[in-house]
Write a protein that holds these residues in place. Structure first.
Motif, PDB file in Angstrom:
ATOM      1  N   GLY A 196       2.803  -2.720   9.030  1.00 17.19           N
ATOM      2  CA  GLY A 196       3.588  -0.916   9.578  1.00 17.19           C
ATOM      3  C   GLY A 196       3.168  -0.310   9.120  1.00 17.19           C
ATOM      4  N   ARG A 197       3.726  -0.053  10.516  1.00 18.45           N
ATOM      5  CA  ARG A 197       3.549   2.121  10.664  1.00 18.45           C
ATOM      6  C   ARG A 197       5.155   3.227  10.262  1.00 18.45           C
ATOM      7  NH1 ARG A 197       0.302   5.401  11.841  1.00 18.45           N
ATOM      8  NH2 ARG A 197       1.320   6.738  12.821  1.00 18.45           N
ATOM      9  N   SER A 198       5.142   4.109  10.181  1.00 16.86           N
ATOM     10  CA  SER A 198       6.340   5.145   9.792  1.00 16.86           C
ATOM     11  C   SER A 198       5.854   5.764  10.469  1.00 16.86           C
ATOM     12  CB  SER A 198       7.307   4.938   8.840  1.00 16.86           C
ATOM     13  OG  SER A 198       6.653   6.304   7.912  1.00 16.86           O
ATOM     14  N   GLN A 199       7.183   6.699  11.424  1.00 13.88           N
ATOM     15  CA  GLN A 199       6.324   7.637  11.601  1.00 13.88           C
ATOM     16  C   GLN A 199       5.448   8.942  11.675  1.00 13.88           C
ATOM     17  OE1 GLN A 199      10.114   8.021  13.910  1.00 13.88           O
ATOM     18  NE2 GLN A 199       9.046   6.795  15.933  1.00 13.88           N
ATOM     19  N   ARG A 200       6.199   9.068  10.241  1.00 16.51           N
ATOM     20  CA  ARG A 200       5.929   9.957   9.385  1.00 16.51           C
ATOM     21  C   ARG A 200       4.162   9.740   9.487  1.00 16.51           C
ATOM     22  NH1 ARG A 200       6.379   7.857   4.169  1.00 16.51           N
ATOM     23  NH2 ARG A 200       7.862   6.094   4.077  1.00 16.51           N
ATOM     24  N   PHE A 201       3.580   9.021   9.061  1.00 13.21           N
ATOM     25  CA  PHE A 201       2.252   8.051   8.789  1.00 13.21           C
ATOM     26  C   PHE A 201       1.190   9.127   9.345  1.00 13.21           C
ATOM     27  CE2 PHE A 201       3.032   3.373   6.908  1.00 13.21           C
ATOM     28  CZ  PHE A 201       3.086   3.713   5.877  1.00 13.21           C
ATOM     29  N   ALA A 202      -0.014   9.387   9.298  1.00 11.92           N
ATOM     30  CA  ALA A 202      -1.484   9.851   9.666  1.00 11.92           C
ATOM     31  C   ALA A 202      -1.753   8.842  11.066  1.00 11.92           C
ATOM     32  CB  ALA A 202      -2.560  10.030   8.876  1.00 11.92           C
ATOM     33  N   PRO A 203      -1.377   9.467  12.261  1.00  8.23           N
ATOM     34  CA  PRO A 203      -1.669   8.229  13.621  1.00  8.23           C
ATOM     35  C   PRO A 203      -2.775   6.908  13.223  1.00  8.23           C
ATOM     36  CG  PRO A 203      -2.602  11.170  13.773  1.00  8.23           C
ATOM     37  CD  PRO A 203      -2.650  10.679  12.576  1.00  8.23           C
ATOM     38  N   THR A 204      -3.736   7.156  12.244  1.00  4.26           N
ATOM     39  CA  THR A 204      -4.384   5.596  12.309  1.00  4.26           C
ATOM     40  C   THR A 204      -3.876   5.213  10.917  1.00  4.26           C
ATOM     41  OG1 THR A 204      -5.640   7.342  10.589  1.00  4.26           O
ATOM     42  CG2 THR A 204      -6.723   6.797  12.570  1.00  4.26           C
ATOM     43  N   MET A 205      -2.815   4.984  10.014  1.00  3.16           N
ATOM     44  CA  MET A 205      -2.805   4.988   9.493  1.00  3.16           C
ATOM     45  C   MET A 205      -1.295   3.340   9.030  1.00  3.16           C
ATOM     46  SD  MET A 205      -1.317   5.679   5.023  1.00  3.16           S
ATOM     47  CE  MET A 205      -0.248   5.768   4.990  1.00  3.16           C
ATOM     48  N   TRP A 206      -2.184   2.320   8.334  1.00  2.00           N
ATOM     49  CA  TRP A 206      -0.945   1.337   8.639  1.00  2.00           C
ATOM     50  C   TRP A 206      -0.743   0.756   7.177  1.00  2.00           C
ATOM     51  CZ3 TRP A 206       0.612  -2.053  12.824  1.00  2.00           C
ATOM     52  CH2 TRP A 206       0.520  -0.851  14.134  1.00  2.00           C
ATOM     53  N   SER A 207      -0.051   0.541   6.625  1.00  7.48           N
ATOM     54  CA  SER A 207       0.706  -0.290   5.597  1.00  7.48           C
ATOM     55  C   SER A 207       1.400  -1.144   5.019  1.00  7.48           C
ATOM     56  CB  SER A 207       0.819   1.341   4.145  1.00  7.48           C
ATOM     57  OG  SER A 207       1.145   1.256   3.483  1.00  7.48           O
ATOM     58  N   CYS A 208       1.434  -1.495   3.727  1.00  9.81           N
ATOM     59  CA  CYS A 208       2.232  -2.176   3.391  1.00  9.81           C
ATOM     60  C   CYS A 208       4.023  -2.086   3.901  1.00  9.81           C
ATOM     61  CB  CYS A 208       2.659  -2.393   1.869  1.00  9.81           C
ATOM     62  SG  CYS A 208       0.299  -3.186   1.213  1.00  9.81           S
ATOM     63  N   LEU A 209       4.661  -2.564   3.916  1.00 11.92           N
ATOM     64  CA  LEU A 209       6.170  -2.975   4.333  1.00 11.92           C
ATOM     65  C   LEU A 209       6.733  -2.804   2.392  1.00 11.92           C
ATOM     66  CD1 LEU A 209       7.833  -5.687   7.167  1.00 11.92           C
ATOM     67  CD2 LEU A 209       7.029  -3.626   7.146  1.00 11.92           C
ATOM     68  N   ARG A 288     -12.956  -0.656   4.521  1.00 11.99           N
ATOM     69  CA  ARG A 288     -15.216  -0.003   4.614  1.00 11.99           C
ATOM     70  C   ARG A 288     -14.864   1.612   6.201  1.00 11.99           C
ATOM     71  NH1 ARG A 288     -16.524  -5.635   5.113  1.00 11.99           N
ATOM     72  NH2 ARG A 288     -17.180  -5.361   7.285  1.00 11.99           N
ATOM     73  N   ARG A 289     -13.570   1.519   6.236  1.00 12.06           N
ATOM     74  CA  ARG A 289     -13.365   2.196   6.699  1.00 12.06           C
ATOM     75  C   ARG A 289     -14.603   2.252   8.656  1.00 12.06           C
ATOM     76  NH1 ARG A 289      -9.635   7.348   6.456  1.00 12.06           N
ATOM     77  NH2 ARG A 289      -9.297   6.363   4.091  1.00 12.06           N
ATOM     78  N   GLU A 290     -14.191   1.160   8.657  1.00 13.85           N
ATOM     79  CA  GLU A 290     -15.717   0.568   9.905  1.00 13.85           C
ATOM     80  C   GLU A 290     -14.839   0.283  11.113  1.00 13.85           C
ATOM     81  OE1 GLU A 290     -18.054  -1.638   8.213  1.00 13.85           O
ATOM     82  OE2 GLU A 290     -19.187  -0.212   6.827  1.00 13.85           O
ATOM     83  N   HIS A 291     -13.026   0.210  10.843  1.00 13.23           N
ATOM     84  CA  HIS A 291     -12.602  -0.382  12.144  1.00 13.23           C
ATOM     85  C   HIS A 291     -12.351   0.033  13.231  1.00 13.23           C
ATOM     86  CE1 HIS A 291      -9.514  -2.165  14.203  1.00 13.23           C
ATOM     87  NE2 HIS A 291      -8.375  -2.728  12.878  1.00 13.23           N
ATOM     88  N   LYS A 292     -12.941  -1.288  14.736  1.00 12.92           N
ATOM     89  CA  LYS A 292     -13.158  -0.659  15.991  1.00 12.92           C
ATOM     90  C   LYS A 292     -12.677   0.569  16.602  1.00 12.92           C
ATOM     91  CE  LYS A 292     -11.132  -5.035  17.838  1.00 12.92           C
ATOM     92  NZ  LYS A 292      -9.728  -4.276  17.265  1.00 12.92           N
ATOM     93  N   ASP A 293     -11.013   0.623  15.637  1.00  6.46           N
ATOM     94  CA  ASP A 293     -10.446   1.167  16.510  1.00  6.46           C
ATOM     95  C   ASP A 293     -10.011   2.395  15.577  1.00  6.46           C
ATOM     96  OD1 ASP A 293      -9.968  -0.121  18.714  1.00  6.46           O
ATOM     97  OD2 ASP A 293      -8.677  -1.425  17.926  1.00  6.46           O
ATOM     98  N   GLY A 294     -10.712   2.120  14.266  1.00  2.00           N
ATOM     99  CA  GLY A 294     -10.263   4.056  13.307  1.00  2.00           C
ATOM    100  C   GLY A 294      -8.989   3.616  12.638  1.00  2.00           C
ATOM    101  N   LEU A 295      -8.509   2.323  12.238  1.00  6.22           N
ATOM    102  CA  LEU A 295      -7.512   1.951  11.864  1.00  6.22           C
ATOM    103  C   LEU A 295      -7.919   2.123  10.267  1.00  6.22           C
ATOM    104  CD1 LEU A 295      -5.673  -0.696  13.912  1.00  6.22           C
ATOM    105  CD2 LEU A 295      -5.346   2.270  13.983  1.00  6.22           C
ATOM    106  N   THR A 296      -7.159   2.771   9.400  1.00  4.71           N
ATOM    107  CA  THR A 296      -7.347   2.722   8.128  1.00  4.71           C
ATOM    108  C   THR A 296      -5.576   2.153   7.212  1.00  4.71           C
ATOM    109  OG1 THR A 296      -6.144   5.220   7.792  1.00  4.71           O
ATOM    110  CG2 THR A 296      -8.724   4.941   8.963  1.00  4.71           C
ATOM    111  N   THR A 297      -5.766   2.206   6.061  1.00  2.00           N
ATOM    112  CA  THR A 297      -4.906   1.802   4.692  1.00  2.00           C
ATOM    113  C   THR A 297      -5.217   2.871   4.557  1.00  2.00           C
ATOM    114  OG1 THR A 297      -7.060   1.274   3.398  1.00  2.00           O
ATOM    115  CG2 THR A 297      -6.016  -0.539   4.773  1.00  2.00           C
ATOM    116  N   PRO A 298      -4.022   3.001   3.447  1.00  3.33           N
ATOM    117  CA  PRO A 298      -3.962   4.252   2.858  1.00  3.33           C
ATOM    118  C   PRO A 298      -5.061   4.258   1.476  1.00  3.33           C
ATOM    119  CG  PRO A 298      -1.887   2.884   3.255  1.00  3.33           C
ATOM    120  CD  PRO A 298      -2.664   2.055   3.343  1.00  3.33           C
TER     121      PRO A 298
END
Ligand SMILES: [Zn+2]
Length: 320
Positions: A196-209, A288-298
């Motif tokens: 999931g994403r909360s609004q306070r995350f950096a624009p590309t970051m997705w994380s655990c709930l 690995r920071r190779e996601h096609k849309d630039g998405l990242t983990t924490p």
């Protein structure tokens, strides 16, 4: 189970594996604690609210020294509280709390770096071994700053036990530093999982709930309730992974993997901006920071990174 390319050496989880011996048995001996503060190798971490005061080293300013001598620390400003953190080998360690405004005013000095602990951890401004004592100092001093009055009768309280308790002189209540447990979990269904994403995350970051454990709840119950509330998914089995002190201000993150029993995501917009299913392969590309849309983990400093990595490496075996 698919094999994913090697992710490299496992990074260290932030704020964990402290080298400090807390020496709790010494806390009730005020004279001995005072003597430890006069030790030639005594070192002090200086905190002011969310700010940590560091010594800048060198012209680049990107590596800092988190320790001051007691005299240096006193010279930085009025010390509201001092706490005994423990010792590294023979070197005693203390935390001094300044008012946040006093710490912020130190930003003007070239020989100091004043910033928040998250930035220090993510940017690697101090060695990894310095993070756990900073977390201990920040959480404990933050507790003092928020508990100057007795929650029982409203009278001013005073610190005792080298900063590990506050006593009320009127109703005699003793108050201990608190830690607030938070569950943080990766919801898994075979080769897919939910981020999931909360609004306070950096624009590309997705994380655990994640969410706070409520009074009267077990870890497993909190995981199932939070996932249902935030993403509308029913969870079955919950498996503990690891925990991490998270001194913002005083949480303990309890990392888990959880088995999804339903598929449809219904987002609580108060909590999350978005949530969706990700494949395990997509997560591998994010790590690995190779996601096609630039998405990242924490970043690796956070337990979410490690919860996700464990699933990428081991698949649904993590909840077997
Ligand atoms: Zn009281």
């Amino acid at each position: 189970m698919a094999n994913y390319p090697e992710l490299g050496p496992k990074p260290r989880l932030g704020y964990t594996s402290s080298l400090l011996d807390r020496m709790a048995q010494r806390r009730d001996d005020a004279a001995a604690i005072e003597k430890l503060c006069e030790h030639p190798h005594a070192g002090v971490h200086v905190i002011g609210g969310e700010f940590v005061v560091l010594k800048s080293l060198g012209s680049s300013g990107d590596i800092c020294d988190p320790l001051f001598s007691p005299a240096e620390a006193h010279a930085l400003g009025a010390v509201r509280e001092s706490v005994f953190l423990g010792a590294v080998k023979d070197a005693p360690r203390f935390g001094f709390g300044l008012d946040p405004q006093a710490a912020e005013a130190l930003k003007a000095r070239d020989d100091l770096k004043v910033t928040d602990l998250r930035s220090i951890a993510v940017q690697g401004l101090v060695s990894a071994d310095a993070l756990p004592p900073l977390a201990e100092a920040k959480a404990l001093l933050g507790w003092h700053a928020r508990h100057r009055f007795c929650p029982n009768c409203g009278s001013p309280t005073h610190p005792v036990q080298a900063g590990w308790r506050r006593d009320c002189p009127v109703c005699k209540a003793q108050h201990f530093p608190r830690t607030d447990p938070v569950v943080i979990m990766l919801v898994i269904a075979g080769e897919r999982c939910v981020l999931g994403r909360s609004q306070r995350f950096a624009p590309t970051m997705w994380s655990c709930l994640a969410g706070f454990i409520e009074p009267g709840e077990t870890i497993e119950e909190a995981v199932r309730r939070e996932v249902l509330e935030e993403a509308g998914i029913i969870c079955g089995k919950v498996k503990y992974f690891a925990s991490q002190p998270w001194p913002f201000p005083s949480s303990l993150m309890i990392g888990c993997h959880a088995q999804a029993l339903s598929d449809e995501i219904v987002i609580d917009r108060e909590e999350l901006e978005a949530a969706r299913w990700f494949t395990r392969g997509e997560l591998a590309s994010m790590l690995r920071r190779e996601h096609k849309d630039g998405l990242t983990t924490p970043p690796p400093v956070a337990i979410a990174h490690h919860i996700i990595r464990d699933y990428v490496e081991n698949g649904s075996d993590v909840i077997a």
